[in-house]
Scaffold this motif. Sequence first.
Motif, PDB file in Angstrom:
ATOM      1  N   GLN A 351       0.845  -1.185   0.000  1.00 34.57           N
ATOM      2  CA  GLN A 351       0.000   0.000   0.000  1.00 34.57           C
ATOM      3  C   GLN A 351       0.884   1.239   0.000  1.00 34.57           C
ATOM      4  OE1 GLN A 351      -2.422  -0.504   3.498  1.00 34.57           O
ATOM      5  NE2 GLN A 351      -3.778  -1.985   2.515  1.00 34.57           N
ATOM      6  N   SER A 352       0.401   2.288  -0.636  1.00 38.17           N
ATOM      7  CA  SER A 352       1.186   3.512  -0.715  1.00 38.17           C
ATOM      8  C   SER A 352       0.254   4.702  -0.918  1.00 38.17           C
ATOM      9  CB  SER A 352       2.186   3.446  -1.871  1.00 38.17           C
ATOM     10  OG  SER A 352       2.737   4.716  -2.138  1.00 38.17           O
ATOM     11  N   PRO A 353       0.504   5.815  -0.223  1.00 42.01           N
ATOM     12  CA  PRO A 353      -0.298   7.018  -0.465  1.00 42.01           C
ATOM     13  C   PRO A 353      -0.115   7.569  -1.875  1.00 42.01           C
ATOM     14  CG  PRO A 353       1.556   7.500   0.984  1.00 42.01           C
ATOM     15  CD  PRO A 353       1.482   6.015   0.850  1.00 42.01           C
ATOM     16  N   LEU A 354       1.021   7.279  -2.509  1.00 35.66           N
ATOM     17  CA  LEU A 354       1.228   7.744  -3.879  1.00 35.66           C
ATOM     18  C   LEU A 354       0.285   7.033  -4.846  1.00 35.66           C
ATOM     19  CD1 LEU A 354       4.275   8.036  -2.448  1.00 35.66           C
ATOM     20  CD2 LEU A 354       4.800   8.840  -4.750  1.00 35.66           C
ATOM     21  N   ILE A 355       0.055   5.735  -4.611  1.00 35.35           N
ATOM     22  CA  ILE A 355      -0.888   4.992  -5.449  1.00 35.35           C
ATOM     23  C   ILE A 355      -2.318   5.478  -5.176  1.00 35.35           C
ATOM     24  CG2 ILE A 355      -1.909   2.720  -5.834  1.00 35.35           C
ATOM     25  CD1 ILE A 355       0.876   1.520  -5.429  1.00 35.35           C
ATOM     26  N   ALA A 356      -2.649   5.668  -3.893  1.00 41.91           N
ATOM     27  CA  ALA A 356      -3.993   6.134  -3.536  1.00 41.91           C
ATOM     28  C   ALA A 356      -4.271   7.513  -4.125  1.00 41.91           C
ATOM     29  CB  ALA A 356      -4.143   6.171  -2.019  1.00 41.91           C
ATOM     30  N   SER A 357      -3.274   8.387  -4.089  1.00 39.31           N
ATOM     31  CA  SER A 357      -3.449   9.743  -4.618  1.00 39.31           C
ATOM     32  C   SER A 357      -3.689   9.722  -6.122  1.00 39.31           C
ATOM     33  CB  SER A 357      -2.214  10.590  -4.293  1.00 39.31           C
ATOM     34  OG  SER A 357      -2.324  11.877  -4.853  1.00 39.31           O
ATOM     35  N   ARG A 374     -15.369   8.363  -3.052  1.00 35.36           N
ATOM     36  CA  ARG A 374     -15.202   7.062  -2.391  1.00 35.36           C
ATOM     37  C   ARG A 374     -13.717   6.725  -2.228  1.00 35.36           C
ATOM     38  NH1 ARG A 374     -19.549   5.877  -5.871  1.00 35.36           N
ATOM     39  NH2 ARG A 374     -18.153   4.929  -7.391  1.00 35.36           N
ATOM     40  N   GLU A 375     -12.935   6.944  -3.295  1.00 35.33           N
ATOM     41  CA  GLU A 375     -11.494   6.659  -3.222  1.00 35.33           C
ATOM     42  C   GLU A 375     -10.829   7.540  -2.159  1.00 35.33           C
ATOM     43  OE1 GLU A 375      -9.482   4.586  -4.732  1.00 35.33           O
ATOM     44  OE2 GLU A 375     -10.543   3.809  -6.492  1.00 35.33           O
ATOM     45  N   ALA A 376     -11.173   8.836  -2.170  1.00 30.60           N
ATOM     46  CA  ALA A 376     -10.534   9.772  -1.253  1.00 30.60           C
ATOM     47  C   ALA A 376     -10.951   9.517   0.188  1.00 30.60           C
ATOM     48  CB  ALA A 376     -10.860  11.200  -1.661  1.00 30.60           C
ATOM     49  N   THR A 381      -8.824   7.852   5.435  1.00 33.17           N
ATOM     50  CA  THR A 381      -8.887   6.995   6.618  1.00 33.17           C
ATOM     51  C   THR A 381      -7.606   6.191   6.779  1.00 33.17           C
ATOM     52  OG1 THR A 381     -11.293   6.802   6.384  1.00 33.17           O
ATOM     53  CG2 THR A 381     -10.195   5.146   7.738  1.00 33.17           C
ATOM     54  N   LYS A 382      -7.085   5.750   5.646  1.00 31.04           N
ATOM     55  CA  LYS A 382      -5.859   4.948   5.666  1.00 31.04           C
ATOM     56  C   LYS A 382      -4.620   5.804   5.899  1.00 31.04           C
ATOM     57  CE  LYS A 382      -6.023   1.673   2.753  1.00 31.04           C
ATOM     58  NZ  LYS A 382      -6.040   0.911   1.478  1.00 31.04           N
TER      59      LYS A 382
END
Length: 501
Positions: A351-357, A374-376, A381-382
């Motif tokens: 998991q990575s915040p760069l992928i989530a962003s 929904r993604e954000a 939360t994560k």
Amino acid sequence: MPGVRAMLLAAIIAMSATVQPLPGHAQNLPSLGDTERESLSPQMERKLGEQIMRDIRRDKDYLDDDPVLEYLNNFGTSLLTAHPEARGEAGYDFFFFPVRDPMLNAFALPGGFIGVHSALVLAAQNESELASVLAHEIGHVSQRHIARMLGRQKQDSLIPLATALLAALAVRGSPDTSAALLMGGQGVALQRQLNFSRDAEREADRIGLQILREAGYDTSGMISFFARMQNATRSYTDSAPAYLRSHPMTTERIADIQARTRDLRYKQRADSIDFHLARARLRVLQDPSAQGLREASIAFDSQLQLKARVPVMSAKYGQAFIALRQGNAAKAQSLLQESVAAANGASAPVQSPLIASMAIDIKLAANDAAGAVREADAARTKYPVSRGIARQYADALLRVGRNDDAINYLRDQAQLYRQDAKLQDLLARAYAAQGKQALQHLALAEAYAINGSMPAAIDQLGIARRAGDASFYDQAMIDAREREFKARWMEEMKEEQQRER
């Protein structure tokens, strides 16, 4: 980024005209001496750094990219956490930022601001190498080298220092120009300043090694990376005369570090996933032109040939970023999924915040605002401390018309992060969507003030006051902020007048 060096020099020269000696107190600092730093208080040093940063943030080569900024600051903070003494006597809040520049370099500004060239991150083969450079620059800040340099300038004219720095830059293009500039300086004062800078570099190396050791990074990373930097900059350093080299010769520094690390055990440390993703992102950002994107794509294709998990993951991520910048959201989504699939080939899901962003950005680019919310929402939360994801969540709320939710969320965030101008800009957008003109311009005033544009901030307060929907409470807030902003502006004008004398 040549403009950064020019701005730093100009700011130091300007500020030194107004700085007065302050009482000093004993500190356990190495051999550069305590009395030489008494002319610049920690508060004044921070203020100087903030003034320089306001100019840098307006430069086109300042990379205001939230995922990369957060990676660098999380990484830098981890080094400081491992060695808290590195914050120095002033206990600065450090800020690490990337700039677009093809030279392998990094630089420290007064007050805890550290710039990293994009090419340097790309040249780093592992996080130990990157840590070695950041740790070295942290050493400059923790030992307050600029403050101590200004202390010496109480005795030596600023002109020879300016001459030396200009000559060192000019030698890259014309040795004759460098010689002519150098002749205008005073030899003794010049040599003293350059000798001081050499000592400062050695001191920063020593502090950097302590940080690397205590943070658990391989200290040989400093040796290998300095050697690579020496090869990359050989044409420049070899052409500069010895008396113009403010940094000690790289070979000398390497030998000194080797001597200090000879008895240390090799410590292998796995790189974080974020390191590889941030490098892929910077490869795209380094040259956003069509040709630059083509070259980045070729580099990612070469990475894919390695067939290893991490290179494939970061290459697919980089390709997704290219597609996103080219406006192809569907292709970006497919490539990001392939990147995640490659990353999750490990024993545990990665998991990575760069992928989530990027996943949020792709939803927004595809005009899927509901999906972006929904993604954000899941990402915040994560990754609750991610400033970039928090702003993406607010942006997504505004895109779906949930203005009240956006305002409530942004107000809470603005209370937690009072120096985040981007939050105020988003808050202004939210108020504008509701037709609340007074609050919109009040938020814009806060954003301008945070960025140091006091006249613009005061103008926005005037617009807010004249808005027909300003309540009694709003007017009271506007009056209070106007008094504060005008006082700050008058202080800035007073300092500017003092510098011009």
